[in-house]
Every structure is written in C-alpha cells, then in structure tokens.
Write a protein that holds these residues in place. Structure first.
Motif, PDB file in Angstrom:
ATOM      1  N   LEU B 168      15.347  -4.524   9.075  1.00  0.00           N
ATOM      2  CA  LEU B 168      14.067  -5.069   9.557  1.00  0.00           C
ATOM      3  C   LEU B 168      14.226  -6.528   9.981  1.00  0.00           C
ATOM      4  O   LEU B 168      13.706  -6.948  11.021  1.00  0.00           O
ATOM      5  N   ASP B 170      16.965  -7.938  11.020  1.00  0.00           N
ATOM      6  CA  ASP B 170      17.725  -7.971  12.274  1.00  0.00           C
ATOM      7  C   ASP B 170      16.784  -7.714  13.452  1.00  0.00           C
ATOM      8  O   ASP B 170      16.900  -8.332  14.502  1.00  0.00           O
ATOM      9  N   ARG B 171      15.872  -6.794  13.252  1.00  0.00           N
ATOM     10  CA  ARG B 171      14.987  -6.371  14.341  1.00  0.00           C
ATOM     11  C   ARG B 171      13.875  -7.384  14.570  1.00  0.00           C
ATOM     12  O   ARG B 171      13.548  -7.712  15.696  1.00  0.00           O
ATOM     13  N   GLU B 172      13.291  -7.875  13.462  1.00  0.00           N
ATOM     14  CA  GLU B 172      12.164  -8.803  13.570  1.00  0.00           C
ATOM     15  C   GLU B 172      12.385  -9.996  12.655  1.00  0.00           C
ATOM     16  O   GLU B 172      11.843 -10.053  11.551  1.00  0.00           O
TER      17      GLU B 172
END
Lengths: 197, 197
Positions: B168, B170-172
DNA sequence: AATTATAGTGAACGAAAGGTCACTTGTCAA
DNA sequence: TTGACAAGTGACCTTTCGTTCACTATAATT
C-alpha cells in the motif's frame, strides 16, 4: 459486421493489457487477435488511451456493482464450517474467473502509472476485502460464532493472507492447488484461534 | 569520463523501470537523466535487454546477500516488546529505503513478463518473509515468548498483512504514516493473541 | 612522445509504433 | 430501390523506438 465489436475490443484489450501491460500492447496485434485490421479499431475507439479509459470505466463500474454494495454479499455465515466454505467459494471464483484474474493483473501492472488504476487496486487488494469481512465478522460476533474482538482488525488479519496467496496464483498459476489448500488450512487455523467453542 | 557510469546507468534504469516499467522506459530518456547521450549507453550495455538482465542479476544477488542466509538476520527477540520494535525497524527500512522500494516496484511491474522477476517477486513478497519469521517464531516458542503452534503458519499469518501494507505504501506513499501505525497495531494485536503471558 | 584503449558525441537508420483517410461493403430505414 | 450510415479495409503519415557507426577527446600505457 458484428455489433459487439466494441465489446470484443474491450475484452481483447483486457487480455493483452493483463499479459503485456499497457505500454507493451500494440494496436496492430490487438486488432489481429480479433481478426481485424488496426484501423478498424479506430472506428470504435479514438485512441489507445480511449480503450484504456473505457476499460477502466468498465472495471470500476463492475467493481461497484459486484463488490461495492452489501446487496450482493452472501449472508453472514451461521456456522464456522459455513464460514470456511464461503471463503473457499469466493476464493475459487476469484482465482478461476479469467476476467477477474485479468483485472487484478492489469491493476497490478498499471497501478503506478494511472491514478484510477491505483485507487481501484487498493480497493481490490486491500480495503474492499477488509470492509467485506469486517461486515461478516461483525455479524459472526453478534452470532456468537466468534469471540468479541475488533472486527476490522480481524478482517485485515484474515483477508490479507488470503490475498497474498491469490496474488501468488496470479503470478504462478502452477501453484494454484497448493495455494488453495493453504488458504483452507489458514482459514481453519483462523477459526481455531478466533472462533467460539 | 566517470568510471562509474556503468553503475549509474543501472541505478537510473532501476529508477525508470520502477516508475514506467521496462516497456515504458526509453533509452534516450534514460541517457538524458544521466546527462549522457543515448549512444553513450551502448558503450556500457549492448542493449536495453542487457541492462534489464544486469539489473535483475544485481537484484537477485542483493537479495541473496542480504536476505538469503541466516547470518544477516537479527537475533531472535527476547521479549514481545523487542519483537514489535524489531518488526518496526524492518518495516521502516523496507518502506523508506529507496532502492528497496524501487526493487519491489520493478518486480511488481515485470513479474508476468520475466520468469526471473516472477521468482524473485515470490521470494520478496511471500516466501522470503515467511521463512524469516518462521525462524523467529520457532525461536520465540522455544524462548517461551509465544504459545506453541505451527511457526510457519504463524509466520504466514504475520508477514502477509504487513506485506499488504508495505505494498500500500509503495502504491500510495501519502498513506505511509497511517500504514506504519496500522502495522504496529496489528503487531500488538498479534502478540496479544499468540504471545505467552 | 607515440600509442592505444576507453568514454562519450551526433548523425543516421530501419523497424515499429499510434493514428488518419479515402474507399468499399453490408444493413436497414424510408 | 435508393440513400444513409455504421463497420471494416489498406495504403500511408509522423513520431518514436532501439541500435549502429564514424568520429573526438581524454587518460593510461609503452
């Protein structure tokens, strides 16, 4: 002159995007997979990006319809065994339904490039599942099936390991059987720990 | 005429691949980011694919050196509080170390295209962590810190939720603080359930 | 001092990409 | 029957891609 060409393009795009990613997909090949010539594509979509956006619209809408509201959820399990088998039904669906698998792969591949893909990825991979099982666990605590605890924490602790194995299946399909067994084993471990009785 | 150009190319490639993926990366831009002209790249690597392979070699070697053997592991925690803080140290490292973050992203983006990336992804995201914590939990059961149980199952149940939140981040990245808090909360929940005393 | 290997330049190339357009064909409504 | 329109074709355009190559500048070697 099939009327459903626009739809077939979308499905072919989902397939190619899920295998090669957006950048790795080219319109000629996409057209060829539909026995079409590339300019034919442009009769239905004005650009490659338009296909991508339409696909994302579709995925977002699909998610909203099928997982966004409580109405499509199965009822709260009325036994721990029922809970395990509900999980296994959901897992089998999500692992074997090609469309869902491809959707996950596309979201995985494009999550850093496209904001909407990023948001949908988080729902698919984390928050959606957690919310769904928070609902179940809440019910099961009222039911007396589970010990009283924080249902959101339990949902998080339950869904993320399952999700990790689903990702494994997407990545290495030959490990699917193993993963499914492991999910069931984890599920039983889980109810042994948190279940009442 | 820096001697380390070859190395700088590799690091720039890691950066671009992690942001745009292999297909989305182009040599001109890669060269420009190093204040080099694209043909200069070919003095060090014979092709784009050669850069990719060298990068994968590097990532695989790095993983082997740092996570592959037991020698680099911290000692088995001697208190539950120590266990939580060890986890948080590891998490903070893995979330904030740019190189590690980029490595995860690259593996995420290329796992369906490249077999070696696929294998390393599984290690990074699943088996590596599980094995590592199986070792800790084994020790902590001998220690008397944890109730006797299947250490591999506990490791799976512990590391996959943490891993989900790392993904998560890494993504956001804007959710990093929240995620870290959630990891600590989960960690404490975990030791409350499985800890002895 | 002459030579040689290495690192870097800039122009050019062929292939492949996304996209356009004039044209044909089949379908259906008037 | 005819006209209009949607669906599909094939040739072509422009841009961008990865890659090559003749050349230059620098540092190390003989």
């Amino acid at each position: 002159m099939a009327k459903d060409t626009k739809e077939r393009i979308l499905m072919a795009a989902l397939d190619m995007f899920s295998k090669k990613g957006y950048e790795g997909t080219n319109i000629r090949e996409l057209a060829a997979s539909l026995e079409l010539v590339k300019s034919g594509i442009y009769k239905h979509y004005e650009s490659k990006e338009a296909i991508w956006n339409a696909l994302l619209d579709r995925m977002i809408a699909y998610y909203g319809e099928h997982f966004g509201s409580a109405e499509h959820l199965p009822p709260v399990p009325d036994s721990l065994e029922d809970f395990v088998s509900m999980t296994m039904r959901m897992v089998n669906l999500t692992i074997h339904d090609e469309q869902i698998v491809k959707t996950r792969k596309v979201l995985t591949l494009e999550q850093y490039r496209d904001e909407r893909a990023r948001d949908l990825a988080t729902k698919h991979f984390l928050t959606g599942l957690t919310e769904m099982f928070t609902h179940f666990f809440s019910g099961m605590m009222d039911n007396g099936l589970l010990k009283k605890d924080d249902p959101a924490m339990l949902a998080f602790a339950y869904t993320t390991p399952v999700s990790a194995l689903i990702h494994l299946c997407d990545r290495e399909p030959e490990k699917t059987e193993d993963a499914i067994r492991k999910i069931e084993a984890f599920s039983r471990h889980f109810i042994k720990i948190y279940g009442k009785g």
